[in-house]
Design an enzyme around this catalytic site. Structure first.
Site, mmCIF file in Angstrom:
data_model
loop_
_atom_site.group_PDB
_atom_site.id
_atom_site.type_symbol
_atom_site.label_atom_id
_atom_site.label_comp_id
_atom_site.label_asym_id
_atom_site.label_seq_id
_atom_site.Cartn_x
_atom_site.Cartn_y
_atom_site.Cartn_z
ATOM 1 N N ALA A 2 16.151 -24.854 33.629
ATOM 2 C CA ALA A 2 16.670 -25.627 32.508
ATOM 3 C C ALA A 2 17.659 -26.643 33.068
ATOM 4 C CB ALA A 2 17.365 -24.675 31.540
ATOM 5 N N GLY B 39 14.091 -21.508 34.086
ATOM 6 C CA GLY B 39 13.260 -22.100 33.040
ATOM 7 C C GLY B 39 11.962 -22.670 33.591
ATOM 8 N N GLU C 135 9.708 -19.872 33.799
ATOM 9 C CA GLU C 135 9.332 -19.481 32.425
ATOM 10 C C GLU C 135 8.219 -20.384 31.894
ATOM 11 O OE1 GLU C 135 13.503 -19.496 31.182
ATOM 12 O OE2 GLU C 135 13.174 -17.448 30.440
ATOM 13 N N GLU D 220 19.149 -17.201 37.301
ATOM 14 C CA GLU D 220 20.113 -17.302 36.194
ATOM 15 C C GLU D 220 21.364 -16.462 36.416
ATOM 16 O OE1 GLU D 220 16.885 -17.265 35.792
ATOM 17 O OE2 GLU D 220 16.252 -18.440 34.054
HETATM 18 N N1 3HC Z 1 19.988 -28.647 36.100
HETATM 19 C C1 3HC Z 1 20.615 -29.806 36.319
HETATM 20 N N2 3HC Z 1 20.846 -30.321 37.531
HETATM 21 C C2 3HC Z 1 20.390 -29.622 38.582
HETATM 22 C C3 3HC Z 1 19.715 -28.404 38.442
HETATM 23 C C4 3HC Z 1 19.513 -27.903 37.128
HETATM 24 N N3 3HC Z 1 18.873 -26.755 36.895
HETATM 25 N N4 3HC Z 1 19.410 -27.945 39.671
HETATM 26 C C5 3HC Z 1 19.864 -28.856 40.558
HETATM 27 N N5 3HC Z 1 20.454 -29.862 39.892
HETATM 28 C C6 3HC Z 1 21.033 -31.078 40.464
HETATM 29 C C7 3HC Z 1 22.227 -30.777 41.358
HETATM 30 O O1 3HC Z 1 23.413 -30.700 40.590
HETATM 31 C C8 3HC Z 1 22.213 -31.958 42.299
HETATM 32 O O2 3HC Z 1 22.761 -33.053 41.595
HETATM 33 P P1 3HC Z 1 23.639 -34.170 42.380
HETATM 34 O O3 3HC Z 1 22.690 -34.759 43.382
HETATM 35 O O4 3HC Z 1 24.062 -35.086 41.304
HETATM 36 O O5 3HC Z 1 24.758 -33.410 43.022
HETATM 37 C C9 3HC Z 1 20.724 -32.241 42.467
HETATM 38 O O6 3HC Z 1 20.070 -31.637 41.352
HETATM 39 C C10 3HC Z 1 20.124 -31.699 43.743
HETATM 40 O O7 3HC Z 1 20.449 -30.309 43.831
HETATM 41 P P2 3HC Z 1 20.811 -29.631 45.216
HETATM 42 O O8 3HC Z 1 21.797 -30.472 45.939
HETATM 43 O O9 3HC Z 1 21.180 -28.229 44.904
HETATM 44 O O10 3HC Z 1 19.406 -29.727 45.971
HETATM 45 P P3 3HC Z 1 18.716 -28.697 46.944
HETATM 46 O O11 3HC Z 1 17.453 -29.314 47.354
HETATM 47 O O12 3HC Z 1 19.687 -28.232 47.973
HETATM 48 O O13 3HC Z 1 18.386 -27.399 46.053
HETATM 49 C C11 3HC Z 1 17.541 -26.225 44.171
HETATM 50 C C12 3HC Z 1 17.440 -27.489 45.045
HETATM 51 C C13 3HC Z 1 17.096 -24.994 44.972
HETATM 52 C C14 3HC Z 1 16.625 -26.404 42.998
HETATM 53 C C15 3HC Z 1 18.999 -26.010 43.713
HETATM 54 O O14 3HC Z 1 19.463 -27.215 43.153
HETATM 55 C C16 3HC Z 1 19.192 -24.939 42.689
HETATM 56 O O15 3HC Z 1 19.239 -23.774 43.024
HETATM 57 N N6 3HC Z 1 19.333 -25.321 41.412
HETATM 58 C C17 3HC Z 1 19.643 -24.432 40.349
HETATM 59 C C18 3HC Z 1 18.436 -23.663 39.913
HETATM 60 C C19 3HC Z 1 18.782 -22.773 38.750
HETATM 61 O O16 3HC Z 1 19.810 -22.148 38.707
HETATM 62 N N7 3HC Z 1 17.861 -22.701 37.779
HETATM 63 C C20 3HC Z 1 18.066 -21.913 36.629
HETATM 64 C C21 3HC Z 1 18.831 -22.692 35.620
HETATM 65 S S1 3HC Z 1 19.282 -21.755 34.198
HETATM 66 C C22 3HC Z 1 17.823 -21.641 33.309
HETATM 67 O O17 3HC Z 1 16.812 -22.099 33.726
HETATM 68 C C23 3HC Z 1 17.935 -20.973 31.985
HETATM 69 C C24 3HC Z 1 16.615 -20.689 31.394
HETATM 70 O O18 3HC Z 1 16.252 -19.361 31.641
HETATM 71 C C25 3HC Z 1 16.651 -20.889 29.924
#
Ligand code: 3HC
Ligand code: NAI
Length: 656
Positions: free
Chosen positions: A62, A101, A104, A124
């Site tokens: 998400a 997400g 999902e 998450e």
């Molecule tokens: N939402 C918004 N922005 C995100 C994001 C997300 N889920 N994931 C990454 N970004 C952004 C980062 O903030 C960063 O932004 P910036 O360049 O402005 O600083 C950019 O994307 C690049 O991210 P990384 O520097 O972390 O890039 P990497 O290549 O090193 O890593 C990744 C990529 C493995 C995808 C890592 O970003 C990551 O782990 N992201 C989070 C994933 C996550 O937690 N997903 C679950 C979200 S909660 C959810 O989905 C709820 C659902 O169940 C309803």
């Protein structure tokens, strides 16, 4: 621009998400997907749909940036349900990472094909959350519920090959995911869409004692984090309720957790880590090349740094004082790489390739081709100045020279080189191939592209880089020294090392201060205190307990004794009456009447000290932001991520 596009060719609808950088499921993506379902179902020419992503990854979750804003539909649960109940079967084609997400959405699809290098997971819990768009419900119906619970509670992604074994992915693609997905789709043309996953029965049901065992193990690992335990409860509930009720229950938990202080703190750290790694002063500045790297010193840090660099795919040349020490340093590096192989971080072919990149010499001239040399010799200014004089002579004029000093003046070290603009500090944490934090220390003389090279190295090593100014201990060790002094003072006032360590672990630290000191060794900090002794006023408050331990050779685990004793039957450390005796003697020598100190008081004083020193560091410009301090404390010293960091916690400090 619409981030979701649709093309229909020869009966196959290809839906492409293109929402850089990580294809997060933003409102526009969600709306685009719902629209794609409608258009495909309304088009007789489309008999099967492939969902694929442009760029480096499948949907990585998400859009976390939307979590603090009023929700705008369609919400993700609705999007996943629309895909799941579409009349046309959907195939998710996964590359990069399918996370949260994103996974999902893939579970809403009726089939999944993945690039062999793809990774899939529910991270998450690392944001203080559980999946909120049906992840617990659908996963528990696709794979064994126990595996589902462990996967979601751990937050760790799994490899595509493992996902196939578990039944989460139907097949692996060859070299070309798109071609393989289209081939899969061609086979599925005309097939009936399978029944929606959320309406099926779970694969198996665990009994109450099996669930309790998973919950207890999760709770132990969680160390105060609530989300992993909620994740287990959610998966259990998902197997005990009918699909619709389970989906509603999961969403209720997700929304509640999203508002929790733990989730707010963890989301803050997530963005802080990314923000501090991109300081504005290097924006747009190209880094120098980072091909061949030199490491001077093959001790604890030199071996760890060499392993970290080798694991990033770069060759390393190590320099030591003599052949015996060199052999030891190279062997320690190989042992780290062997451990990485055993932990599955690299495969056998990768391990061999990496090993081939390791060389060593006792002659500094072997560094002539290096683009970057990292010095990790003894913490002694004269030794370091001599090494930098030598590096000045033997390295390329454009090579970046870095010191891993813990405390010494990087500006002074830079001046040992004719061109000080190529010198910075790269302060790794031990063990250097494992710890995520890297302080990039900027003497005033450092050239912007040299700093940019430090940050580029951190990215290659997958470390979190935090810029720090020059002072005794930079950000991390300076704050650590401040709270170490507070803890030592509490020892004199009445606490014992075990009281302090227990209070810290109850607060959420993985280890207490004294257990950590024993692990790292007490000698470097002792050398630093001796160096500072001359400049310390005779009336300055000073606690001598640690010095007394060092005078007895109690340098920690490596010496078999430090703050604790390390007999073979107690490798984690046993309380030692000798230490207690020394502490009591020091209290008596200062005329301090010892009193009981509660765990709450201990933590109030520790966090308060971190905040006070943090504010001084900010005022002096050593750290650029409060976020930088929190990122250092969370990643360098195990400050519980779910509390956000000392600066985030604010004042007064809530300890619950
Ligand atoms: N939402 C918004 N922005 C995100 C994001 C997300 N889920 N994931 C990454 N970004 C952004 C980062 O903030 C960063 O932004 P910036 O360049 O402005 O600083 C950019 O994307 C690049 O991210 P990384 O520097 O972390 O890039 P990497 O290549 O090193 O890593 C990744 C990529 C493995 C995808 C890592 O970003 C990551 O782990 N992201 C989070 C994933 C996550 O937690 N997903 C679950 C979200 S909660 C959810 O989905 C709820 C659902 O169940 C309803
Ligand atoms: P160590 O004592 O384990 O290793 C130092 C190595 O440098 C020894 O093997 C020694 O033979 C070698 N050496 C000394 N002079 C040399 C020279 N002129 N040329 C080549 N090699 C030489 O020390 P450790 O712990 O690895 O520390 C190294 C540096 O890293 C120090 O500056 C220390 O402050 C810093 N540091 C240490 C951390 C730790 O946890 N140990 C953490 C972060 C930084």
């Amino acid at each position: 621009m619409n981030p979701v596009s649709l093309a229909i060719e020869r009966g196959i609808a290809v839906v492409t998400i293109d929402n850089p950088p990580v294809n997060a499921a933003s409102q526009a993506v969600r709306a685009g997907l719902v629209d794609a379902v409608r258009r495909i179902d309304g088009d007789d020419a489309a008999r099967v749909a492939v969902l694929i992503c442009a760029g480096r990854t499948f949907v990585a979750g998400a859009d976390i940036r939307e979590f603090d804003q009023p929700p705008v539909g369609p919400l993700l649960p609705e999007v996943v349900a629309r895909i799941e109940t579409a009349t046309t079967p959907w195939i998710a084609a996964i590359h990069g990472t399918a996370l949260g997400g994103g996974l999902e959405i893939a579970l809403g699809c009726h089939y999944r094909i993945a690039d062999p290098k793809a990774r899939l997971g529910f991270p998450e819990v690392n944001l203080g959350l559980i999946p909120g768009a049906g992840g617990t419900v659908r996963l528990a119906r696709l794979i064994q519920p126990g595996d589902a619970a462990r996967m979601i509670a751990s937050g760790k992604p799994i490899a595509a090959t493992r996902a196939v074994e578990l039944g989460l992915v139907d097949r692996l693609a060859g070299d070309d995911l798109r071609d393989a997905a289209l081939g899969f789709a061609a086979e599925m043309q005309g097939a009936n869409r399978p029944s929606p996953l959320s309406g099926r029965a779970p694969l198996a049901c665990l009994d109450a004692s099996q669930w309790q065992a998973i919950r207890t193990a999760t709770e132990e690992r969680a160390r105060g984090r609530i989300a992993p335990v909620e994740a287990v409860d959610a998966v259990r509930e998902a197997t005990e309720l009918a699909g619709d009720a389970a989906l509603a229950g999961e969403r209720e938990r997700f929304v509640r957790l999203r508002q929790s202080p733990q989730s707010k703190a963890m989301r803050y750290v997530f963005f802080a880590e990314r923000m501090v790694s991109k300081p504005p002063e290097i924006a747009g500045i190209a880094a120098r090349p980072l091909g061949h790297i030199g490491v001077v010193g093959g001790g604890t840090m030199g071996a760890g740094i060499s392993a970290a660099v080798l694991l990033s795919g770069r060759p390393v040349t190590m320099i030591e004082r003599d052949r015996g020490l060199l052999a030891k340093g190279l062997a320690a590096t190989r042992a780290h790489l062997g451990a990485s192989l055993q932990r599955g971080l690299i495969d056998t072919a990768g391990h061999e390739r990496i090993l081939a990149g390791l060389s060593g010499s006792t002659d500094h001239r072997a560094l002539a081709d290096c683009d970057l040399v990292i010095e990790a010799v003894f913490e002694d200014l004269d030794v370091k100045l001599a090494v930098f004089g030598e590096l000045d002579r033997v390295t390329k004029s454009q090579a970046v020279l870095a010191t891993n000093t813990s405390y010494l003046d990087v500006g002074r070290i830079a001046r040992a080189v004719r061109d000080p603009s190529r010198v910075i500090g790269l302060h790794f944490f031990s063990p250097a191939h494992i710890m995520k934090l890297l302080e990039i220390v900027r003497p005033e003389t450092a050239a912007p592209d040299v700093l940019a090279t430090g940050f580029a190295l951190a990215r290659h090593l997958r470390k979190i880089a935090v810029p720090a100014g020059v002072c005794d201990g930079f950000i991390a060790n300076r704050i650590m020294n401040a709270y170490r002094r507070t803890c030592d003072t509490m020892l004199e006032e009445g606490a014992l090392p075990r009281d302090i360590d227990d209070a810290m672990t109850r607060f959420g630290f993985a280890m207490g201060l004294y257990a950590v000191q024993d692990l790292a060794g007490l000698d470097i900090a002792w050398a630093m205190r001796k160096r500072q002794a001359e400049s310390r006023g005779p009336d300055a408050p000073y606690v001598a307990i640690a010095d007394r331990l060092c005078e007895l050779g109690r340098f920690g685990r490596k010496a078999g004794a430090g703050w604790y004793l390390y007999p073979p039957d107690s490798p984690k450390g046993a309380v030692d009456p000798v230490v207690e005796q020394i502490i009591r003697e020091e209290s008596a020598r200062k005329g301090i009447e010892r009193r009981p100190i509660t765990g709450d008081e201990i933590m109030q004083r520790i966090v308060q000290t971190m905040q006070d020193e943090g504010r001084r560091i900010l005022a002096e410009g050593i750290a650029a932001s409060a976020e930088a301090i929190d990122v250092v404390m969370v990643n360098g010293f195990g400050f519980p991520r779910w509390r956000g960091g000392p600066m985030f916690m604010g004042d007064p400090i809530a300890l619950c």
